[in-house]
Scaffold this active site. Structure first.
Site, PDB file in Angstrom:
ATOM      1  CG  MET A   1      46.559  37.581  38.322  1.00 47.57           C
ATOM      2  SD  MET A   1      46.729  35.858  38.719  1.00 47.57           S
ATOM      3  CE  MET A   1      48.063  35.450  37.612  1.00 47.57           C
TER       4      MET A   1
ATOM      5  CG  HIS B   1      41.186  35.099  45.128  1.00 47.09           C
ATOM      6  ND1 HIS B   1      40.737  35.198  43.842  1.00 47.09           N
ATOM      7  CD2 HIS B   1      40.563  36.068  45.825  1.00 47.09           C
ATOM      8  CE1 HIS B   1      39.852  36.189  43.762  1.00 47.09           C
ATOM      9  NE2 HIS B   1      39.732  36.739  44.943  1.00 47.09           N
TER      10      HIS B   1
ATOM     11  N   GLY C   1      45.070  41.564  50.133  1.00 39.17           N
ATOM     12  CA  GLY C   1      45.963  41.825  49.009  1.00 39.17           C
ATOM     13  C   GLY C   1      46.283  43.299  48.858  1.00 39.17           C
TER      14      GLY C   1
ATOM     15  CG  HIS D   1      42.558  35.882  40.664  1.00 41.79           C
ATOM     16  ND1 HIS D   1      43.521  36.333  41.537  1.00 41.79           N
ATOM     17  CD2 HIS D   1      41.507  36.735  40.793  1.00 41.79           C
ATOM     18  CE1 HIS D   1      43.105  37.420  42.138  1.00 41.79           C
ATOM     19  NE2 HIS D   1      41.869  37.685  41.726  1.00 41.79           N
TER      20      HIS D   1
HETATM   21  P1  AMP Z   1      38.222  39.750  46.167  1.00 42.57           P
HETATM   22  O1  AMP Z   1      37.712  38.361  46.013  1.00 42.57           O
HETATM   23  O2  AMP Z   1      38.469  40.456  44.880  1.00 42.57           O
HETATM   24  O3  AMP Z   1      37.415  40.569  47.166  1.00 42.57           O
HETATM   25  O4  AMP Z   1      39.673  39.607  46.806  1.00 42.57           O
HETATM   26  C1  AMP Z   1      39.896  38.881  47.985  1.00 42.57           C
HETATM   27  C2  AMP Z   1      41.272  39.208  48.500  1.00 42.57           C
HETATM   28  O5  AMP Z   1      42.229  38.856  47.504  1.00 42.57           O
HETATM   29  C3  AMP Z   1      41.466  40.695  48.805  1.00 42.57           C
HETATM   30  O6  AMP Z   1      42.218  40.843  49.992  1.00 42.57           O
HETATM   31  C4  AMP Z   1      42.207  41.172  47.597  1.00 42.57           C
HETATM   32  O7  AMP Z   1      43.012  42.315  47.850  1.00 42.57           O
HETATM   33  C5  AMP Z   1      43.066  39.977  47.274  1.00 42.57           C
HETATM   34  N1  AMP Z   1      43.486  40.018  45.874  1.00 42.57           N
HETATM   35  C6  AMP Z   1      42.699  40.204  44.780  1.00 42.57           C
HETATM   36  N2  AMP Z   1      43.444  40.225  43.667  1.00 42.57           N
HETATM   37  C7  AMP Z   1      44.728  40.079  44.052  1.00 42.57           C
HETATM   38  C8  AMP Z   1      45.981  40.034  43.373  1.00 42.57           C
HETATM   39  N3  AMP Z   1      46.058  40.138  42.041  1.00 42.57           N
HETATM   40  N4  AMP Z   1      47.103  39.873  44.101  1.00 42.57           N
HETATM   41  C9  AMP Z   1      47.045  39.760  45.451  1.00 42.57           C
HETATM   42  N5  AMP Z   1      45.900  39.784  46.150  1.00 42.57           N
HETATM   43  C10 AMP Z   1      44.759  39.936  45.473  1.00 42.57           C
END
Ligand code: AMP
Length: 284
Positions: A185, A37, A148, A34
């Site tokens: 998100m 990412h 994030g 999203h």
């Molecule tokens: P995930 O795929 O959920 O493990 O997330 C991968 C990376 O994207 C992690 O470092 C998360 O913190 C970051 N992330 C997920 N959602 C968001 C968001 N809404 N805003 C900023 N970073 C995000």
């Protein structure tokens, strides 16, 4: 952009770039991309040029087998989005590639992993994250890794781990990207049905209500958390579905009785069977 599935191929692609003298940016993810990412990927591209993204739904960090099973996946869609964001290498290892039989080593960060997500999801959650991220850092060997603020406790843990283990890279934490109505998100948001989506707004509304009350001069944590619980309730999130709503020191994650310094306000709740988290750093 190339997609690689083995550690050997990934190392070869990074080494070829290294020979040109370039830097390497790295964004670890579990996929179903999203705008959050994609913001991390674009930031990596701006800062480092060459960008590696890993897509691996890490089984060892899931405490709930149904949650792992239900985690949304669509590699073809993700590959298109990553290409458009300017990613150079998409690393999509299988579980066997990351965890060949016989492994006995894990990485554990003490203290700051105990409250909030650690208490809700159990000690194995952050052990799983720390171990897989350490492995990915050793595989990719980036100059800068991007995380994030959405996962505030995870980002804090990674920063600590990089310092404590003398890992030779910088960590950059990127602000939370939100939907226009405020919902943070998350890959999990696609699982919110029409009934749950409006209720999911309760998390960000609670955080923003607390932020406003602090701006209006309230400093008392217990009263401020009640403001947050009221906002969650008025969006239709029952008290039993709130896993935690807490105000903690932004560095130590210890409870603060009053909000006198930058404070992490963090919330986790179940909405329509989907576990959501959000947070805001609130400063008086
Ligand atoms: P995930 O795929 O959920 O493990 O997330 C991968 C990376 O994207 C992690 O470092 C998360 O913190 C970051 N992330 C997920 N959602 C968001 C968001 N809404 N805003 C900023 N970073 C995000």
């Amino acid at each position: 952009m190339i997609t690689v599935r083995t550690i050997a191929e990934l190392r070869a692609a990074v080494a070829a770039h290294r020979r040109t003298g370039g830097r390497v940016g790295f964004v670890p993810t579990m996929g179903y991309f999203h705008e959050g990412h994609l913001t991390l990927m674009r930031r990596a591209r701006e800062r480092c040029g060459f960008t590696v993204v890993s897509l691996f739904v890490n089984p060892t960090q899931f405490n709930d087998a149904r949650d792992l099973e239900a985690y949304p996946r669509d590699e073809a869609r993700d590959a298109g989005l990553a290409r458009d964001a300017g990613v150079d290498v998409l690393f999509v290892p299988g579980v066997e590639e990351m965890y060949p039989p016989g492994a006995l080593t894990s990485v554990e960060v003490a203290g700051i992993t105990a409250p909030l997500e650690g208490r809700s999801r159990g000690a194995s959650h952050f052990r799983g994250v720390a171990t897989v991220v350490t492995k990915l850092f050793n595989i990719v060997q980036p100059d800068v890794a991007f995380f994030g603020q959405k996962d505030a406790q995870q980002s804090l843990m990674i920063r600590r781990m990089v310092v404590d283990l003398d890992l030779p890279l910088a960590v950059e934490v990127v602000p939370t990207v939100r939907e226009p109505d405020g919902l943070a998100m998350s890959s999990r948001n696609v699982r919110l049905d029409r009934d749950a989506r409006p209720r999911a707004l309760g998390l960000s509304r609670a955080l923003f209500a607390i932020e406003r009350a602090v701006a209006d001069g309230d400093r008392d944590t217990e009263r401020l958390l009640q403001v947050g619980r009221d906002a969650l309730g008025s969006c239709g999130i029952a008290a039993a579905d709130i896993e935690y709503l807490a105000a903690v020191d932004a560095d130590t994650l210890e409870h603060v009785p009053r909000i006198e310094a930058p404070t992490l306000v963090a919330v986790a709740a179940r909405v329509g069977g989907v576990r959501l988290i959000d947070n805001l750093v609130v400063a008086p």
